[in-house]
Design an enzyme around this catalytic site. Structure first.
Site, PDB file in Angstrom:
ATOM      1  N   GLU A  26       5.439  30.111 -40.027  1.00 24.51           N
ATOM      2  CA  GLU A  26       5.948  28.742 -39.917  1.00 24.51           C
ATOM      3  C   GLU A  26       5.574  27.914 -41.143  1.00 24.51           C
ATOM      4  O   GLU A  26       4.899  26.889 -41.028  1.00 24.51           O
ATOM      5  CB  GLU A  26       5.371  28.069 -38.662  1.00 24.51           C
ATOM      6  CG  GLU A  26       5.656  28.796 -37.364  1.00 24.51           C
ATOM      7  CD  GLU A  26       4.859  28.216 -36.188  1.00 24.51           C
ATOM      8  OE1 GLU A  26       3.972  27.358 -36.394  1.00 24.51           O
ATOM      9  OE2 GLU A  26       5.137  28.631 -35.049  1.00 24.51           O
ATOM     10  N   PRO A  27       5.989  28.319 -42.330  1.00 23.78           N
ATOM     11  CA  PRO A  27       5.604  27.547 -43.512  1.00 23.78           C
ATOM     12  C   PRO A  27       6.373  26.230 -43.576  1.00 23.78           C
ATOM     13  O   PRO A  27       7.560  26.177 -43.267  1.00 23.78           O
ATOM     14  CB  PRO A  27       6.023  28.461 -44.675  1.00 23.78           C
ATOM     15  CG  PRO A  27       7.174  29.249 -44.129  1.00 23.78           C
ATOM     16  CD  PRO A  27       6.876  29.466 -42.666  1.00 23.78           C
TER      17      PRO A  27
ATOM     18  N   GLY B 176       0.610  26.690 -42.938  1.00 24.33           N
ATOM     19  CA  GLY B 176      -0.670  26.309 -43.509  1.00 24.33           C
ATOM     20  C   GLY B 176      -0.910  26.665 -44.960  1.00 24.33           C
ATOM     21  O   GLY B 176      -1.876  26.184 -45.561  1.00 24.33           O
TER      22      GLY B 176
ATOM     23  N   CYS C 155       0.108  -5.150 -47.643  1.00 26.04           N
ATOM     24  CA  CYS C 155      -1.119  -5.947 -47.534  1.00 26.04           C
ATOM     25  C   CYS C 155      -2.258  -5.155 -46.906  1.00 26.04           C
ATOM     26  O   CYS C 155      -2.741  -5.494 -45.814  1.00 26.04           O
ATOM     27  CB  CYS C 155      -0.836  -7.192 -46.711  1.00 26.04           C
ATOM     28  SG  CYS C 155       0.576  -8.061 -47.373  1.00 26.04           S
ATOM     29  N   GLU C 156      -2.646  -4.078 -47.531  1.00 27.50           N
ATOM     30  CA  GLU C 156      -3.794  -3.284 -47.092  1.00 27.50           C
ATOM     31  C   GLU C 156      -4.440  -2.675 -48.322  1.00 27.50           C
ATOM     32  O   GLU C 156      -3.738  -2.171 -49.204  1.00 27.50           O
ATOM     33  CB  GLU C 156      -3.352  -2.134 -46.173  1.00 27.50           C
ATOM     34  CG  GLU C 156      -2.761  -2.591 -44.875  1.00 27.50           C
ATOM     35  CD  GLU C 156      -2.935  -1.567 -43.771  1.00 27.50           C
ATOM     36  OE1 GLU C 156      -3.878  -0.758 -43.829  1.00 27.50           O
ATOM     37  OE2 GLU C 156      -2.117  -1.608 -42.848  1.00 27.50           O
TER      38      GLU C 156
ATOM     39  N   TYR D  99       5.851  16.092 -46.119  1.00 28.43           N
ATOM     40  CA  TYR D  99       5.116  15.031 -45.438  1.00 28.43           C
ATOM     41  C   TYR D  99       5.173  13.715 -46.220  1.00 28.43           C
ATOM     42  O   TYR D  99       4.213  12.950 -46.243  1.00 28.43           O
ATOM     43  CB  TYR D  99       3.655  15.471 -45.167  1.00 28.43           C
ATOM     44  CG  TYR D  99       3.581  16.791 -44.432  1.00 28.43           C
ATOM     45  CD1 TYR D  99       4.030  16.879 -43.116  1.00 28.43           C
ATOM     46  CD2 TYR D  99       3.135  17.955 -45.045  1.00 28.43           C
ATOM     47  CE1 TYR D  99       3.994  18.091 -42.434  1.00 28.43           C
ATOM     48  CE2 TYR D  99       3.101  19.177 -44.370  1.00 28.43           C
ATOM     49  CZ  TYR D  99       3.536  19.231 -43.074  1.00 28.43           C
ATOM     50  OH  TYR D  99       3.516  20.425 -42.403  1.00 28.43           O
TER      51      TYR D  99
ATOM     52  N   ARG E 167       4.918  22.982 -45.865  1.00 30.98           N
ATOM     53  CA  ARG E 167       4.570  22.472 -47.197  1.00 30.98           C
ATOM     54  C   ARG E 167       4.865  23.473 -48.320  1.00 30.98           C
ATOM     55  O   ARG E 167       5.360  23.085 -49.376  1.00 30.98           O
ATOM     56  CB  ARG E 167       3.076  22.143 -47.200  1.00 30.98           C
ATOM     57  CG  ARG E 167       2.618  21.397 -48.420  1.00 30.98           C
ATOM     58  CD  ARG E 167       1.081  21.314 -48.473  1.00 30.98           C
ATOM     59  NE  ARG E 167       0.428  21.025 -47.239  1.00 30.98           N
ATOM     60  CZ  ARG E 167       0.005  19.807 -46.856  1.00 30.98           C
ATOM     61  NH1 ARG E 167       0.159  18.776 -47.653  1.00 30.98           N
ATOM     62  NH2 ARG E 167      -0.578  19.649 -45.689  1.00 30.98           N
TER      63      ARG E 167
ATOM     64  N   TYR F 130      -5.024  10.726 -45.931  1.00 27.92           N
ATOM     65  CA  TYR F 130      -5.850  11.927 -46.154  1.00 27.92           C
ATOM     66  C   TYR F 130      -6.602  11.887 -47.492  1.00 27.92           C
ATOM     67  O   TYR F 130      -7.084  12.930 -47.946  1.00 27.92           O
ATOM     68  CB  TYR F 130      -4.982  13.194 -46.164  1.00 27.92           C
ATOM     69  CG  TYR F 130      -3.946  13.281 -45.082  1.00 27.92           C
ATOM     70  CD1 TYR F 130      -4.299  13.437 -43.747  1.00 27.92           C
ATOM     71  CD2 TYR F 130      -2.594  13.208 -45.401  1.00 27.92           C
ATOM     72  CE1 TYR F 130      -3.331  13.520 -42.764  1.00 27.92           C
ATOM     73  CE2 TYR F 130      -1.621  13.291 -44.416  1.00 27.92           C
ATOM     74  CZ  TYR F 130      -1.998  13.442 -43.105  1.00 27.92           C
ATOM     75  OH  TYR F 130      -1.039  13.535 -42.136  1.00 27.92           O
TER      76      TYR F 130
ATOM     77  N   ARG G 127       0.331   9.788 -47.537  1.00 27.91           N
ATOM     78  CA  ARG G 127      -0.704  10.824 -47.707  1.00 27.91           C
ATOM     79  C   ARG G 127      -1.964  10.335 -48.433  1.00 27.91           C
ATOM     80  O   ARG G 127      -3.068  10.642 -47.989  1.00 27.91           O
ATOM     81  CB  ARG G 127      -0.124  12.066 -48.409  1.00 27.91           C
ATOM     82  CG  ARG G 127       1.070  12.699 -47.676  1.00 27.91           C
ATOM     83  CD  ARG G 127       1.376  14.108 -48.148  1.00 27.91           C
ATOM     84  NE  ARG G 127       0.328  15.019 -47.761  1.00 27.91           N
ATOM     85  CZ  ARG G 127      -0.601  15.473 -48.557  1.00 27.91           C
ATOM     86  NH1 ARG G 127      -0.595  15.146 -49.831  1.00 27.91           N
ATOM     87  NH2 ARG G 127      -1.530  16.272 -48.106  1.00 27.91           N
TER      88      ARG G 127
HETATM   89  N1  LLP Z   1       3.091  25.230 -37.523  1.00 27.12           N
HETATM   90  C1  LLP Z   1       2.399  24.345 -36.792  1.00 27.12           C
HETATM   91  C2  LLP Z   1       2.135  24.623 -35.376  1.00 27.12           C
HETATM   92  C3  LLP Z   1       1.918  23.165 -37.387  1.00 27.12           C
HETATM   93  O1  LLP Z   1       1.202  22.288 -36.678  1.00 27.12           O
HETATM   94  C4  LLP Z   1       2.185  22.922 -38.776  1.00 27.12           C
HETATM   95  C5  LLP Z   1       1.726  21.698 -39.429  1.00 27.12           C
HETATM   96  C6  LLP Z   1       2.952  23.871 -39.488  1.00 27.12           C
HETATM   97  C7  LLP Z   1       3.366  25.033 -38.831  1.00 27.12           C
HETATM   98  C8  LLP Z   1       3.300  23.702 -40.919  1.00 27.12           C
HETATM   99  O2  LLP Z   1       2.166  23.669 -41.708  1.00 27.12           O
HETATM  100  P1  LLP Z   1       2.271  23.724 -43.307  1.00 27.12           P
HETATM  101  O3  LLP Z   1       2.829  25.065 -43.685  1.00 27.12           O
HETATM  102  O4  LLP Z   1       3.160  22.624 -43.749  1.00 27.12           O
HETATM  103  O5  LLP Z   1       0.882  23.530 -43.757  1.00 27.12           O
HETATM  104  N2  LLP Z   1       0.868  15.462 -42.610  1.00 27.12           N
HETATM  105  C9  LLP Z   1      -0.133  16.357 -43.153  1.00 27.12           C
HETATM  106  C10 LLP Z   1       0.114  17.792 -42.723  1.00 27.12           C
HETATM  107  C11 LLP Z   1       0.199  17.968 -41.230  1.00 27.12           C
HETATM  108  C12 LLP Z   1       0.487  19.394 -40.804  1.00 27.12           C
HETATM  109  C13 LLP Z   1       0.725  19.487 -39.343  1.00 27.12           C
HETATM  110  N3  LLP Z   1       1.065  20.784 -38.839  1.00 27.12           N
HETATM  111  C14 LLP Z   1      -0.181  16.202 -44.651  1.00 27.12           C
HETATM  112  O6  LLP Z   1       0.549  15.367 -45.199  1.00 27.12           O
HETATM  113  O7  LLP Z   1      -0.964  16.882 -45.322  1.00 27.12           O
END
Ligand code: LLP
Length: 420
Positions: free
Chosen positions: A273-274, A239, A344-345, A373, A276, A316, A312
């Site tokens: 769990e990083p 996150g 076409c959107e 992503y 992004r 979003y 994205r």
């Molecule tokens: N762990 C779990 C259980 C998750 O659901 C996620 C992301 C992560 C770790 C990794 O999160 P991060 O560190 O990347 O924030 N497609 C969206 C983001 C969806 C994230 C889903 N879960 C976007 O493009 O912003």
């Protein structure tokens, strides 16, 4: 050295001009800088060096084998959410005992694959899923190491489509019912609940929601121990946000200090769990201007990348920087343009009223911060071939996923007998 920068008038990834990549591979194409991946991982790992912490890279952010392999060589574990991602993590060289399997709806086949591989932990999100896992594990004659993902009902303060920790979200088990859930787990033959997991959302730019969630999770560990459960793992999810525009996300060091504070004295192995944060700013999407169209009210730059390549902005309303690959002359004046793709959107829009030095057909542009992503969410909508990917290493680069041509896409379809 900043990996992505203008050098001698051209935008580069490390020592490779993006014009060279476009020439060799065509556009659109994702281009990643290996040094940003490695430096990002090292900085994250260094921030946690003093803690009993495992870094499980969330493959969903970017699961190209070359990207995962780069992180695997540096010691990363993995967070996977499907059998396919599990296969990728293993194929990239991540040992099974550093892999966590997350996700709200694992199939029995996926559970079996995970248990057969001998992964470190499965994060379970509901009682029915727990029962299914227990049955699958018992059938294999093993006991599944499990963390229950709890939903702490905390607003992550991010886009609603990537917030996961509020009670109305589908994720996790309500934290108020967690103790009953662990008691239920204790009565099942095929699972051993060893941890608590929490993940409240993605692209968080402030520590406060993390603090609130981690505190609740740490209290739960103590309550569960008091109930007699041997809990010694705490999975704090991913996150951590990145800079797309002018955000000021916590640094890995700030984030690690918060984790240390929140888990102090618990004696738990901490998992992170990083996704992004490790790959987001390691990649750009390179695209070429097809046309510049002057309407009555707007001027449109129509590029050859589209929402199917990078979704994205459409999904979003995400803001991504866009730079011309040829550096504008000093003193050039920027004017507002909408940067759009050919799909076409109306939603196929990368930027609205973005100040740009008047682009011309044939110009190359780089859509920034597209390492996370991006390619993984690409589709073949409008029968556009999946976008290729390139990895840069110093002054060399390699195609790490070639462009799939349309004939190969068509070849996936079959005609039923009555249409042959
Ligand atoms: N762990 C779990 C259980 C998750 O659901 C996620 C992301 C992560 C770790 C990794 O999160 P991060 O560190 O990347 O924030 N497609 C969206 C983001 C969806 C994230 C889903 N879960 C976007 O493009 O912003």
């Amino acid at each position: 050295m900043t990996a992505f920068a203008y050098r001698a008038g051209w935008f580069h990834a490390e020592a490779v001009s993006l014009a060279r990549v476009a020439e060799a591979v065509g556009t659109p194409v994702y281009c990643y800088a290996g040094s940003v991946l490695a430096d990002g991982y090292r900085a994250f790992a260094a921030a946690f060096a003093g803690q009993d912490a495992g870094i499980c890279y969330a493959l969903k952010a970017n699961s190209n084998l070359a990207v995962v392999g780069t992180l695997a060589r540096l010691g990363a574990g993995a967070d996977v959410v499907s059998e396919g991602e599990l296969m990728r993590a293993l194929a990239a060289g991540i040992p099974a005992d550093r892999i966590v399997f997350s996700g709200v709806g694992k199939t029995r086949a996926e559970m079996k694959a995970a248990l057969t591989a001998g992964i470190f932990q499965l994060n379970v999100e509901s009682l029915p899923e727990l029962e299914a896992l227990s049955q699958v594990a018992a059938g294999l004659g093993v006991t599944a190491p499990v963390a229950l993902r709890v939903n702490p009902d905390i607003d992550a303060g991010t886009h609603h489509k990537i917030s996961t920790g509020r009670k109305e979200n589908k994720f996790g088990i309500d934290i108020d019912h967690a103790r009953e859930a662990y008691a239920f787990a204790a009565g099942l033959p095929g699972v051993r609940a060893v941890g608590v997991a929490v993940h409240i959302g993605s692209q968080l730019t402030s520590l406060a929601p993390f603090r609130a969630a981690f505190k609740k999770a740490a209290h739960l560990v103590q309550a569960l121990r008091a109930d007699g459960h041997a809990i010694d793992r705490l999975d704090l999810g991913g996150g951590l946000g990145i800079v797309y525009r002018e955000e000021t996300p916590p640094t890995p060091t700030d984030y690690a200090a918060l984790v240390a504070e929140a888990t102090q004295g618990l004696g738990c192995r901490v998992l992170l769990e990083p996704g992004r944060a490790l790959v987001g700013n390691a990649g750009v999407l390179l695209t070429r201007v097809l046309y510049v169209k002057t309407g009555l009210h707007r001027r449109f730059v129509i590029v050859d990348a589209a929402m199917n390549d990078l979704i994205r902005p459409s999904l979003y309303d995400a803001w991504h920087g866009i730079l011309p690959v040829a550096e504008p002359m000093p003193g050039s004046v920027a004017e507002p343009f909408d940067v759009v793709g050919p799909v076409c959107e109306t939603g196929d829009t990368f930027a609205v009223q973005r100040p740009l030095v008047a682009p011309r057909p044939g110009d190359l542009m780089a859509v920034l911060s597209a390492g996370a992503y991006g390619a993984v969410m690409a589709s073949t909508y409008n029968t556009r071939p999946l976008v290729p990917e390139v990895l840069v290493d110093g002054d060399r680069f390699a195609v790490i996923r070639p462009r799939v041509d349309c004939a190969a896409l068509l070849a996936l379809d079959r005609l039923p007998s009555w249409l042959e």
